[in-house]
Structures are given as structure tokens and as C-alpha cells.
Motif scaffolding. Structure first.
Motif, PDB file in Angstrom:
ATOM      1  N   GLU A  81     -16.223 -45.588  13.879  1.00 43.88           N
ATOM      2  CA  GLU A  81     -15.789 -44.676  14.934  1.00 43.88           C
ATOM      3  C   GLU A  81     -14.268 -44.560  15.003  1.00 43.88           C
ATOM      4  O   GLU A  81     -13.557 -45.555  14.978  1.00 43.88           O
ATOM      5  N   ILE A  82     -13.802 -43.331  15.123  1.00 43.19           N
ATOM      6  CA  ILE A  82     -12.357 -43.073  15.033  1.00 43.19           C
ATOM      7  C   ILE A  82     -11.667 -43.112  16.400  1.00 43.19           C
ATOM      8  O   ILE A  82     -12.317 -43.048  17.443  1.00 43.19           O
ATOM      9  N   ALA A  83     -10.357 -43.224  16.346  1.00 39.99           N
ATOM     10  CA  ALA A  83      -9.421 -42.954  17.457  1.00 39.99           C
ATOM     11  C   ALA A  83      -9.326 -44.066  18.504  1.00 39.99           C
ATOM     12  O   ALA A  83      -8.639 -43.904  19.507  1.00 39.99           O
ATOM     13  N   ALA A  84      -9.996 -45.213  18.283  1.00 39.08           N
ATOM     14  CA  ALA A  84      -9.985 -46.254  19.317  1.00 39.08           C
ATOM     15  C   ALA A  84      -8.593 -46.857  19.508  1.00 39.08           C
ATOM     16  O   ALA A  84      -8.167 -47.097  20.641  1.00 39.08           O
ATOM     17  N   HIS A  85      -7.872 -47.100  18.414  1.00 39.23           N
ATOM     18  CA  HIS A  85      -6.573 -47.772  18.554  1.00 39.23           C
ATOM     19  C   HIS A  85      -5.604 -46.939  19.396  1.00 39.23           C
ATOM     20  O   HIS A  85      -5.019 -47.440  20.364  1.00 39.23           O
ATOM     21  N   GLY A  86      -5.446 -45.694  19.045  1.00 42.54           N
ATOM     22  CA  GLY A  86      -4.501 -44.836  19.770  1.00 42.54           C
ATOM     23  C   GLY A  86      -4.836 -44.738  21.244  1.00 42.54           C
ATOM     24  O   GLY A  86      -3.950 -44.781  22.103  1.00 42.54           O
ATOM     25  N   ILE A  87      -6.113 -44.623  21.547  1.00 39.72           N
ATOM     26  CA  ILE A  87      -6.509 -44.489  22.951  1.00 39.72           C
ATOM     27  C   ILE A  87      -6.322 -45.815  23.693  1.00 39.72           C
ATOM     28  O   ILE A  87      -5.905 -45.834  24.853  1.00 39.72           O
ATOM     29  N   ALA A  88      -6.616 -46.940  23.018  1.00 38.38           N
ATOM     30  CA  ALA A  88      -6.415 -48.249  23.661  1.00 38.38           C
ATOM     31  C   ALA A  88      -4.939 -48.441  24.024  1.00 38.38           C
ATOM     32  O   ALA A  88      -4.603 -48.915  25.101  1.00 38.38           O
ATOM     33  N   ILE A  89      -4.044 -48.054  23.105  1.00 37.78           N
ATOM     34  CA  ILE A  89      -2.606 -48.171  23.373  1.00 37.78           C
ATOM     35  C   ILE A  89      -2.220 -47.262  24.542  1.00 37.78           C
ATOM     36  O   ILE A  89      -1.516 -47.658  25.458  1.00 37.78           O
ATOM     37  N   LEU A  90      -2.733 -46.050  24.491  1.00 34.17           N
ATOM     38  CA  LEU A  90      -2.363 -45.083  25.520  1.00 34.17           C
ATOM     39  C   LEU A  90      -2.816 -45.551  26.900  1.00 34.17           C
ATOM     40  O   LEU A  90      -2.139 -45.306  27.898  1.00 34.17           O
ATOM     41  N   SER A  91      -3.941 -46.253  26.947  1.00 29.18           N
ATOM     42  CA  SER A  91      -4.489 -46.642  28.244  1.00 29.18           C
ATOM     43  C   SER A  91      -3.609 -47.661  28.956  1.00 29.18           C
ATOM     44  O   SER A  91      -3.754 -47.862  30.156  1.00 29.18           O
ATOM     45  N   VAL A  92      -2.699 -48.314  28.219  1.00 31.69           N
ATOM     46  CA  VAL A  92      -1.807 -49.286  28.863  1.00 31.69           C
ATOM     47  C   VAL A  92      -0.338 -48.873  28.751  1.00 31.69           C
ATOM     48  O   VAL A  92       0.559 -49.615  29.124  1.00 31.69           O
ATOM     49  N   ARG A  93      -0.110 -47.686  28.226  1.00 30.63           N
ATOM     50  CA  ARG A  93       1.254 -47.194  28.088  1.00 30.63           C
ATOM     51  C   ARG A  93       1.855 -46.920  29.464  1.00 30.63           C
ATOM     52  O   ARG A  93       1.185 -46.349  30.322  1.00 30.63           O
ATOM     53  N   ASP A  94       3.088 -47.341  29.661  1.00 30.35           N
ATOM     54  CA  ASP A  94       3.758 -47.172  30.948  1.00 30.35           C
ATOM     55  C   ASP A  94       3.697 -45.715  31.390  1.00 30.35           C
ATOM     56  O   ASP A  94       4.062 -44.819  30.648  1.00 30.35           O
ATOM     57  N   GLY A  95       3.217 -45.513  32.600  1.00 35.11           N
ATOM     58  CA  GLY A  95       3.189 -44.171  33.152  1.00 35.11           C
ATOM     59  C   GLY A  95       1.908 -43.414  32.867  1.00 35.11           C
ATOM     60  O   GLY A  95       1.627 -42.409  33.484  1.00 35.11           O
ATOM     61  N   LEU A  96       1.128 -43.901  31.917  1.00 37.01           N
ATOM     62  CA  LEU A  96      -0.098 -43.177  31.576  1.00 37.01           C
ATOM     63  C   LEU A  96      -1.336 -44.043  31.788  1.00 37.01           C
ATOM     64  O   LEU A  96      -2.422 -43.675  31.353  1.00 37.01           O
ATOM     65  N   GLU A  97      -1.179 -45.193  32.432  1.00 30.63           N
ATOM     66  CA  GLU A  97      -2.292 -46.142  32.503  1.00 30.63           C
ATOM     67  C   GLU A  97      -3.561 -45.488  33.048  1.00 30.63           C
ATOM     68  O   GLU A  97      -3.507 -44.720  33.998  1.00 30.63           O
ATOM     69  N   PHE A  98      -4.666 -45.774  32.409  1.00 31.35           N
ATOM     70  CA  PHE A  98      -5.958 -45.409  32.988  1.00 31.35           C
ATOM     71  C   PHE A  98      -6.936 -46.534  32.698  1.00 31.35           C
ATOM     72  O   PHE A  98      -6.756 -47.306  31.759  1.00 31.35           O
ATOM     73  N   GLU A  99      -7.934 -46.633  33.550  1.00 30.48           N
ATOM     74  CA  GLU A  99      -8.893 -47.723  33.397  1.00 30.48           C
ATOM     75  C   GLU A  99      -9.869 -47.394  32.291  1.00 30.48           C
ATOM     76  O   GLU A  99     -10.442 -46.312  32.269  1.00 30.48           O
ATOM     77  N   SER A 100     -10.024 -48.326  31.355  1.00 26.19           N
ATOM     78  CA  SER A 100     -11.033 -48.103  30.325  1.00 26.19           C
ATOM     79  C   SER A 100     -11.413 -49.434  29.708  1.00 26.19           C
ATOM     80  O   SER A 100     -10.729 -50.441  29.888  1.00 26.19           O
ATOM     81  N   GLN A 101     -12.497 -49.438  29.005  1.00 24.65           N
ATOM     82  CA  GLN A 101     -12.952 -50.625  28.297  1.00 24.65           C
ATOM     83  C   GLN A 101     -12.675 -50.465  26.805  1.00 24.65           C
ATOM     84  O   GLN A 101     -13.209 -51.194  25.998  1.00 24.65           O
ATOM     85  N   ILE A 102     -11.860 -49.505  26.446  1.00 17.76           N
ATOM     86  CA  ILE A 102     -11.666 -49.192  25.039  1.00 17.76           C
ATOM     87  C   ILE A 102     -10.728 -50.208  24.390  1.00 17.76           C
ATOM     88  O   ILE A 102      -9.626 -50.430  24.884  1.00 17.76           O
ATOM     89  N   LEU A 103     -11.175 -50.818  23.308  1.00 19.77           N
ATOM     90  CA  LEU A 103     -10.374 -51.800  22.587  1.00 19.77           C
ATOM     91  C   LEU A 103      -9.865 -51.194  21.289  1.00 19.77           C
ATOM     92  O   LEU A 103     -10.549 -50.384  20.661  1.00 19.77           O
ATOM     93  N   SER A 104      -8.678 -51.623  20.885  1.00 18.69           N
ATOM     94  CA  SER A 104      -8.159 -51.233  19.576  1.00 18.69           C
ATOM     95  C   SER A 104      -9.131 -51.697  18.494  1.00 18.69           C
ATOM     96  O   SER A 104      -9.765 -52.743  18.620  1.00 18.69           O
TER      97      SER A 104
END
Lengths: 368, 373
Positions: free
Chosen positions: A204-227
Motif C-alpha cells: 500500500e502506497i503513501a503511508a510515509h508521507g501522510i504519517a509525517i504530515l499528520s505530525v507536521r507543525d501546523g497541520l497536525e491531525f489525528e490518525s493511526q497511520i504509521l510510516s
């Protein structure tokens, strides 16, 4: 003329005319890039990165080992071949769901060496630390690198440490270089792709980028997505055991699946046709991409590989990959075609068709 | 994905396409109003599934694209000031002004931040009391409620170092302007699904009646767009001109009253200049007097700015539905997403950017194979 680059420095309140003059002519013989300054997009792995390399770097150093532009270079040594690859890691934040900068620094380089059809064996590590970095953070990163190196079966054999003034770095930057012998008889290169070859993706694609984005300053969102960061050398061994005649291997990191596939199509001078519905993607990742307005095909991966496999071997390789823990969700996502050389197209879910082009500019800044 | 995959179903799509092919007897020109619809149409190749007689032209509904050059230059002037943190939706960062874009200003040291919600700016303002935090409040009616809420909350919480640079635009006056134009070719509209989620669609009924055009409020997924197209074409073939709602799972005739209440408390209607189109009376929002302390235009007193637009760019004609991106000589050559000459090449919702992202500059000569329909 392009207003963003040519007139910019003259009237900007912050521009420095002398630098602009230097860049637009005068002492500098050619306006090498369209941008007068480096922008984040130059590090996106997409078109701007390629432009930077093609125009500014590669022409200065052209040689027969560099020119193939693989993930690493293949060096002839005492009748055998070794692969060498280097990568720098500047991910922000340094700890993220599913990993950290240390783990990533080991996996990234191990995978680049593996994509050359080699067995990564030795690693060098260079640390650039920012004054003020908590030692406890460094300890965690080092411990993580140790565990990752053990899991991947590579030895850390040399290294370097520098410290820069506070504000001159961002906590910690890591460079790693990996070396390993290339498997005898294995020839991995995009120009070996042939029409009819099948394109396999190990999950499955795109997990790393989304995991990083979910903790990026200013863009945080709650998710269970792991890199998805993971070493792929074991999977590569399994692939080569099933079919030594693999044509191309590539890990779609920065720039995502589209950059990797466009690079392959471009270097092979062949077309690639994808089947949208065949590309594996996790539901949560897909949802996050929908909400954030990102195309998962452009989002970074750190534990994925694309294998371009002769048609007759595709089923055997598929089975071998699915039997490996890093490839349980492997799918055949498309094939190499003679039509539209250099271009990647995709059959959409609803029966339409479109071109899948490389990312322009940046989508997510600094994710690996 | 639940509530999404259902609207991307290949079998249902094929049925709708077949129905459209069976229905059409003569040439028709439809305009999809929203940039999000344009993006989906090109992404899924929907226009290539339609009969030759049906032409989809792309509307003005890309908020980034229609934000006037004066306003963008104003934003750049404010963002370049030393004590300012300038917050914007990501799309806006690469929009060319007269002589720079926000990304270039950022690379020169301006503090420019991408936010997904204007409410995030309030947190940034609280964390940086010595800075002025300015949000570039652009968009159609869709983004107006959240933008209004940020101002309303700032006033309530007494956050004095926050302001908004307002450049809101409204859809119905733009549709009327397109229909009034002597060069107009549009015979029916796929109406803006998410604008109508906020506003409802009552205000589209007089437009439909006055100009005798079908308006079908339409969603953004492939099946939505195909069904909306079918509904509009059916009206045209039958000689009807009504407002219909293809998107009832989200849109109600009366809209979202809570969101509307917030918008009307904070904003009032005023004239607005549109990039590529010109000034349209009563086509935008501005802050009401009660919220003037949060108006970045007043706080920063930006002097009159001389603007200069690229002479090559035809984005105005594209936004009015007169031309399509590939009819521009600069498309994919002088003008690319890396180096946009005009705003329609920048935003993902801009018609030129959508055409480029999905390779229409590459495959003009060699159309990729389309599944048989």
C-alpha cells in the motif's frame, strides 16, 4: 517572460539587486535555472529536482558510472561489482508515527543499495547536530539506527560528527552511505525494461508521507497511520531468487509512485500503463489524501519497491513477493508498453484514461 | 472507501455514459462552474467518455485563479513586512503576482505559512504576540463560513494581532456575467455543489429563468458529474430550463443556516474585481464595519500598486469559458506549473493546471487508449 523569476528582485522589498544581477547575467555565464533562488520544490524529487540535477550538477561530473543515474552507482572491483549509494536525511519532525530519522537513514540507504540488485553490507554515518539538541533525543536516534542496522543485516563501519550553531541546522541531519556486492548475473537498469514487462508493487502506497504530515507543525491531525519505513533487502533477495532476470527495481520515495515510474519510462524510452484499481492503498491513507487534497501517487513511501519483471516470470515473482513479510500485499499494477514512450498513463476506475505526470514543485516539503 | 468508492463505480459510470450517448441529438455546450469539478473531469477522463456533440467548458470557479492581481500584489507587500506572519491556503503560494510569488518571498526570508484552516491562524497569533498574523481570506461562498468564524472568534477572544486580507467572490454574479457576455457559448451549467451546500440554490432560480438555462447543482465525484451532465442534457433536449439538484446528499435548497448566519454577521456584499474577468458589481464579500479592526487592508495601508499581467496569458478567456487551456500558445511551453504565467496554471482547481497535471499537453498527438464504451 515569467514574472516570478525575472523581475522579482528589482522591486521586492527584500531583494538584493547585486545578487539578482549576478544571477541574471554578468559574472554568471548562464541563467542555469528558472528560479533565482533555491526553493523547497528543488528537493521534492519531482521536476524541479530533476531540472536542478540535469542543468547544474550532472553536466559538471558526467562519467560512465554516474550517467546511468540509478539509485546508486555500480563500481567494477577486482572482477566483481559493488554498489554504492548515499542519501541525506532531514525529516521534520525527527520522531514520527512508525519511525524516526535514524531508522529512516538506515532504511533509505539500505534500500537504495538493494535497488541496484546488491546486498547492502556496510554503512557509513555522518551526523550534523544543532547546538542545543537534547542528548536524550540523540540517544534515541542512535538506538533506533542500531536496531535498524541489525534488522537489515548491515554493519556501521565509519562515520563523522559535526555540530553547528543553534539556528543553523534543524536538530539533526544524517547522511548515510551504503556499500554492498552486486549479485552475480543481475543487471538492473530502466533501459532493460521491455514491452510486455509487468510492473509489481509490494504493497500500500503513501503511508510515509501522510504519517509525517499528520505530525507536521501546523497541520497536525489525528490518525493511526504509521510510516511504512522498512528495509527491503530481504524482499529483493526473494525477488532475485525467484527471477534473477529482473529488469528494473526502484523504491518510490520522494515524489511517490509517479516520479519513480516516470523516471523508468523516461530512461527506458518506453511507455507505462497503470490500472488505477490495482494500486493498493490503505483506506485511512486514502481518506487523509482526500481530505488534504493530495494525490497519493505523489506521496512518499519508505518501504515500497517497484519491480519491472519479464511477463513470463511475473506470476512466480508475485508469489515470491507475497510470501515475504514485506510483500504480502504485492500487486501487479500495470505493464510496460511500446506506445507513448517516456509517458505513464493510467486507466481510471470509471473507464477513462489520463496521463500520470511527475510532480511539479513541492507537494509535501521535506519528508525524507 | 465508504461514501466515496460508491461514486466511482465503473459499471454505474458506464450506464450513465450509455444513457448520455442515447439521449444527445445535437451539439450542446455545458459549463462546469467549479474548479474542483474541472479537476475531477480531467482526472478521470470524463469529457472523453461523452459524445462528440457535448462540449464541457470550464468555468470561473477556481478561487485562487480569480483573485485579482492587485489583491495578490497587496498580499505580497504585506507578507514582505518584517513583523508579519502571513498565512495562506497552500494553492496561493505559487500564484504569480506582478513580480513574485509567495514561495519566492519565503525563500527570501518572509514568514509565510500554509494553513488548512483559518482557525489555525488564531493559535499562531496567540503564540506570536509580537507579530501581526495575517490570513489571506480568499475563496467562494464555500470558504466564507470558516473565514468568517476566524474573525468572529478573534473578536470574541480579543486577539488583536490577527487580521484578514479579504478577497471573497460570489458565484451567481459571475454566472450572470458570463451569460450577459456577447461571446457566451454556454447553454447549461453544472452548478457549484459545495457553494450550494452553504448557500442553498434558491438564488440560482432567477438566473435559470431569466437566461433560460438549465442549472444542475452537481457534486464532484465521477458519477456525480456524469449524472449532472445527463440531467442538464436532458433538460436541453426537452427544451426545459430549471434548477435541479443532483447533489441532494449534501445540498438543500435553503443551504446551511448556521453557516449562512456566521457569514452574514461578519461579511457584507460589495463590488469585486476578478482576475481575467474585470470588475463585477456586488460579486464579493468584504468585512462589515463592526469587524474593521481585523481588516488587513486598513491596518497595513498598502499604497496603490502598479500591476502588470503577462501579455501571453489568456486565463481571462479560459475563466469565461471562451477558450480552453490547450488553445493557448503558451500552454505547456512557456507556461507550466513550475512557471505559471497566469493563475489558472497554478491552483489544482485551475483549468490549465488540471489539463497539465493530467498530461493533456503531452498527449495532444497521441491520445492514450480509452476503455471501450
Amino acid at each position: 517572460m515569467n514574472p516570478t523569476s525575472t523581475n522579482a528582485s528589482e522591486s521586492s522589498p527584500t531583494g538584493d539587486p547585486s545578487i539578482a544581477d549576478a544571477l541574471s547575467g554578468g559574472s554568471c555565464p548562464l541563467p542555469i535555472l528558472d528560479h533565482p533562488q533555491i526553493v523547497l520544490g528543488h528537493g521534492s524529487g519531482g521536476k524541479l529536482t530533476h531540472q536542478l540535477l540535469d542543468k547544474l550538477v550532472l553536466p559538471q561530473f558526467s562519467n560512465e558510472l554516474l550517467d546511468p543515474q540509478h539509485d546508486g552507482a555500480i563500481l567494477p572491483v577486482h572482477g566483481g561489482r559493488i554498489a554504492v549509494s548515499t542519501d541525506s536525511f532531514v525529516v521534520n519532525p525527527i520522531f514520527f508515527p512508525g519511525g524516526d530519522i535514524g531508522k529512516l537513514a538506515v532504511h533509505g540507504t539500505v534500500n537504495d543499495v538493494a535497488m541496484c540488485g546488491a546486498n547492502p553490507a556496510w554503512l557509513s554515518v555522518a551526523l550534523i547536530l544543532e547546538e542545543g539538541l537534547p542528548v536524550e533525543h540523540l540517544q534515541r536516534v542512535i538506538a533506533s539506527m542500531k536496531a535498524a542496522a541489525e534488522e537489515a543485516g548491515v554493519l556501521l563501519v565509519t562515520g563523522d560528527t559535526k555540530v553547528v550553531d543553534r539556528g543553523k541546522g534543524d536538530q539533526i541531519f544524517i547522511n548515510t552511505t551504503g556499500i554492498g556486492p552486486v549479485n552475480p548475473g543481475v543487471e538492473i537498469h530502466p533501459r532493460r525494461a521491455r514491452p510486455g514487462d509487468r510492473i509489481l508493487l509490494n504493497g500500500e502506497i503513501a503511508a510515509h508521507g501522510i504519517a509525517i504530515l499528520s505530525v507536521r507543525d501546523g497541520l497536525e491531525f489525528e490518525s493511526q497511520i504509521l510510516s511504512d519505513t522498512a528495509p527491503l533487502n530481504g524482499l529483493v533477495e526473494a525477488i532475485l531468487a525467484a527471477c534473477p532476470d529482473i529488469h528494473v527495481l526502484r523504491d518510490p520515495t520522494r515524489g511517490g509512485l509517479t516520479s519513480a515510474l516516470n523516471e523508468i519510462a523516461g530512461q527506458a524510452d518506453l511507455g507505462i500503463e497503470l490500472e488505477e484499481s490495482a494500486i493498493p492503498i490503505d483506506e485511512a491513507v486514502k481518506g487523509a489524501c482526500e481530505i488534504l487534497g493530495l494525490d497519493p501517487l505523489h506521496v512518499a513511501n519508505e518501504g515500497k519497491l517497484i519491480a519491472v519483471v519479464p511477463r513470463d516470470n511475473a506470476e512466480a515473482v508475485l508469489e515470491a513477493m507475497r510470501n515475504h513479510p514485506r510483500g504480502e500485499k504485492t500487486a501487479i499494477i500495470g505493464e510496460v508498453v511500446e506506445a507513448h514512450p517516456g509517458m505513464v498513463t493510467m486507466k481510471t476506475r470509471v473507464g477513462g484514461a489520463r496521463v500520470v505526470d511527475m510532480l511539479s514543485g513541492e507537494q509535501l516539503p521535506r519528508i525524507c | 472507501m465508504k461514501h466515496l468508492d460508491e461514486y466511482r463505480d465503473a459499471i454505474l459510470a458506464r450506464k450513465l455514459v450509455e444513457e448520455i450517448h442515447g439521449l444527445v441529438t445535437k451539439p450542446w455546450v455545458l459549463m462546469e462552474v467549479c474548479g474542483g469539478q474541472t479537476h475531477s473531469i480531467v482526472k478521470y477522463g470524463l469529457d472523453r467518455l461523452l459524445p462528440e456533440e457535448v462540449e464541457l467548458v470550464h468555468g470561473p470557479g477556481c478561487p485562487v485563479c480569480v483573485t485579482s492581481l492587485e489583491m495578490i500584489d497587496k498580499a505580497h507587500a504585506i507578507a514582505s513586512r518584517p513583523n508579519v506572519i502571513f498565512c495562506s491556503f497552500g494553492d496561493m503560494l505559487r500564484v504569480p503576482g506582478s513580480d513574485a510569488d509567495l514561495l519566492l518571498l519565503k525563500s527570501r526570508g518572509a514568514d509565510i505559512r500554509v494553513v488548512y484552516s483559518p482557525i489555525d491562524c488564531l493559535r499562531i497569533a496567540r503564540e506570536n504576540p509580537d507579530k501581526q498574523v495575517v490570513f489571506f481570506a480568499i475563496g467562494f461562498e464555500t470558504t466564507a463560513p470558516a473565514n468568517a468564524m476566524s474573525v468572529w472568534q478573534a473578536k470574541r477572544q480579543g486577539i488583536a494581532n490577527f487580521s484578514v486580507l479579504v478577497s471573497h467572490v460570489l458565484v451567481p454574479p459571475a454566472m450572470a456575467a458570463i451569460l450577459e457576455s456577447p461571446e457566451n457559448r454556454v447553454q447549461g451549467f453544472l452548478g457549484p455543489g459545495h457553494v450550494c451546500t452553504v448557500m442553498g440554490y434558491e438564488e440560482y432560480e432567477p438566473i435559470s429563468a431569466r437566461y433560460h438555462v438549465p442549472i444542475v447543482i452537481t457534486g464532484f465525484e465521477p458519477l456525480d458529474l456524469l449524472q449532472g451532465t445527463l440531467m442538464a442534457l436532458r433538460q436541453l433536449e426537452e427544451g426545459r430550463a430549471d434548477v435541479e439538484n443532483q447533489y441532494p446528499r449534501v445540498v438543500r435548497r435553503e443551504g446551511n443556516s448556521a453557516a449562512l448566519g456566521m457569514v452574514r454577521e461578519v461579511f457584507e456584499i460589495g463590488d469585486r474585481k476578478w482576475r481575467g474577468v474585470g470588475s463585477i458589481p456586488e460579486s464579493g464579500y468584504r468585512l462589515r464595519e463592526a469587524f474593521r479592526d481585523f481588516d488587513a487592508e486598513r491596518i497595513f495601508e498598502v499604497a496603490e500598486i502598479d500591476t502588470s499581467e503577462s501579455g501571453l496569458c489568456i486565463s481571462g478567456e479560459i475563466l469565461r469559458g471562451v477558450k480552453k487551456p490547450h488553445q493557448c500558445p503558451a500552454f505547456g511551453k512557456r507556461c507550466t506549473p513550475e512557471h505559471p504565467l497566469g493563475a489558472t496554471m497554478v491552483s489544482a482547481e485551475g483549468a490549465c493546471a488540471a489539463y497539465h497535471a493530467y498530461g493533456r499537453h503531452l498527449d495532444a498527438d497521441q491520445e492514450p487508449a480509452i476503455a471501450d464504451t
